[in-house]
Design an enzyme around this catalytic site. Structure first.
Site, PDB file in Angstrom:
ATOM      1  N   ASN A   2       0.686  -1.175  -0.067  1.00  9.57           N
ATOM      2  CA  ASN A   2       0.007   0.302   0.602  1.00  9.57           C
ATOM      3  C   ASN A   2       1.043   1.103   0.079  1.00  9.57           C
ATOM      4  OD1 ASN A   2      -2.325   1.706  -0.011  1.00  9.57           O
ATOM      5  ND2 ASN A   2      -3.176   0.987   1.604  1.00  9.57           N
ATOM      6  N   HIS A  18       0.986   5.577   1.714  1.00 13.92           N
ATOM      7  CA  HIS A  18       0.679   6.882   2.173  1.00 13.92           C
ATOM      8  C   HIS A  18       1.307   7.617   1.574  1.00 13.92           C
ATOM      9  CE1 HIS A  18      -1.301   8.595   5.486  1.00 13.92           C
ATOM     10  NE2 HIS A  18       0.464   8.359   6.159  1.00 13.92           N
ATOM     11  N   ASP A  39       0.262  -4.384   7.128  1.00 14.78           N
ATOM     12  CA  ASP A  39       0.284  -5.249   8.464  1.00 14.78           C
ATOM     13  C   ASP A  39      -0.809  -4.970   9.263  1.00 14.78           C
ATOM     14  OD1 ASP A  39       0.420  -3.375   9.785  1.00 14.78           O
ATOM     15  OD2 ASP A  39       3.532  -3.517  10.793  1.00 14.78           O
ATOM     16  N   GLY A  65      -1.062  -3.165  11.476  1.00 15.43           N
ATOM     17  CA  GLY A  65      -1.809  -1.620  12.070  1.00 15.43           C
ATOM     18  C   GLY A  65      -1.895  -0.640  11.093  1.00 15.43           C
ATOM     19  N   ASP A  86      -0.802   1.919   8.415  1.00 15.80           N
ATOM     20  CA  ASP A  86       0.499   2.882   7.816  1.00 15.80           C
ATOM     21  C   ASP A  86       1.840   2.337   8.675  1.00 15.80           C
ATOM     22  OD1 ASP A  86      -1.276   3.689   6.072  1.00 15.80           O
ATOM     23  OD2 ASP A  86      -1.353   5.385   7.390  1.00 15.80           O
TER      24      ASP A  86
END
Length: 203
Positions: free
Chosen positions: A106, A108, A140, A142, A144
């Site tokens: 991903n 950010h 994971d 969490g 970011d």
């Protein structure tokens, strides 16, 4: 053999389009084999359909429990046997079970670990930093917080607001994503704790 990518989207799919365009080059090393979404009638799905890429939709509201949705999403992704799953503006969290099955990436719009969450550019402006940027990370459990694959800095101008900064970040974010996914596809990735090395053992 080109690496198989499944891309998950929730909206316009501009990062998806960048990946589709990159995959048109046989030397890129990857192909988008499917695009999934958590909602129908979005431009991200239309982009995939115009490119002749398989699509699927799994809506959270169609399932009695969130876990059922997550399992259904994972099953749909698994049908395409991806080496990499890319969350490209996908606005739903996936479970640890999903992440254990698929290497999931991903982006950010900030330099992690600073300014996680939904408002990275705004929070960077409010804090007064002079450099922000984009981060590509392995997802994971969490928000970011996953191991960092790549980062690109973006200078914050004195007259920037959250919107103008975010627009500049998005342009470098797309290129970072394309470059890193291509390198992973061609050369593999190695993850040891929080340290990531692209060019490690494939898979």
């Amino acid at each position: 053999m080109r690496a198989r990518l499944v891309v998950l989207v929730s909206g316009a799919g501009t990062n998806l389009q960048a990946l589709i365009d990159a995959c048109a080059d046989p030397d890129y090393g990857a192909e988008v084999v499917a695009v999934g979404a958590d909602r129908g009638d979005i431009e991200g799905l239309a982009r995939a359909e115009r490119a002749g890429i398989a699509t699927f939709v799994r809506r959270v509201d169609d399932f009695a429990e969130r876990q059922q949705w997550d399992r259904a999403l994972g099953a749909a992704v698994a049908d395409f046997e991806p080496q990499v799953v890319v969350l490209a503006g996908f606005m739903k969290l996936v479970s640890p079970d999903f992440l254990a099955r698929f290497l999931t990436l991903n982006t950010h719009p900030a330099l992690c670990p600073s300014f996680p969450g939904m408002h990275g550019p705004r929070d960077a402006i409010d804090y007064g930093v002079k450099v922000s940027g984009a981060t590509l990370f392995v997802v994971d459990g969490g928000v970011d917080t996953g191991p960092i694959v790549a980062q690109v800095p973006v200078l914050v101008a004195d007259d920037d607001d959250a919107e103008s900064l975010h627009e500049r970040i998005k342009s470098v974010e797309r290129q970072m994503l394309v470059d890193a996914v291509g390198r992973i596809a061609r050369d593999g990735i190695e993850i040891t704790g929080r340290r990531v090395r692209v060019g490690g053992s494939a898979g």
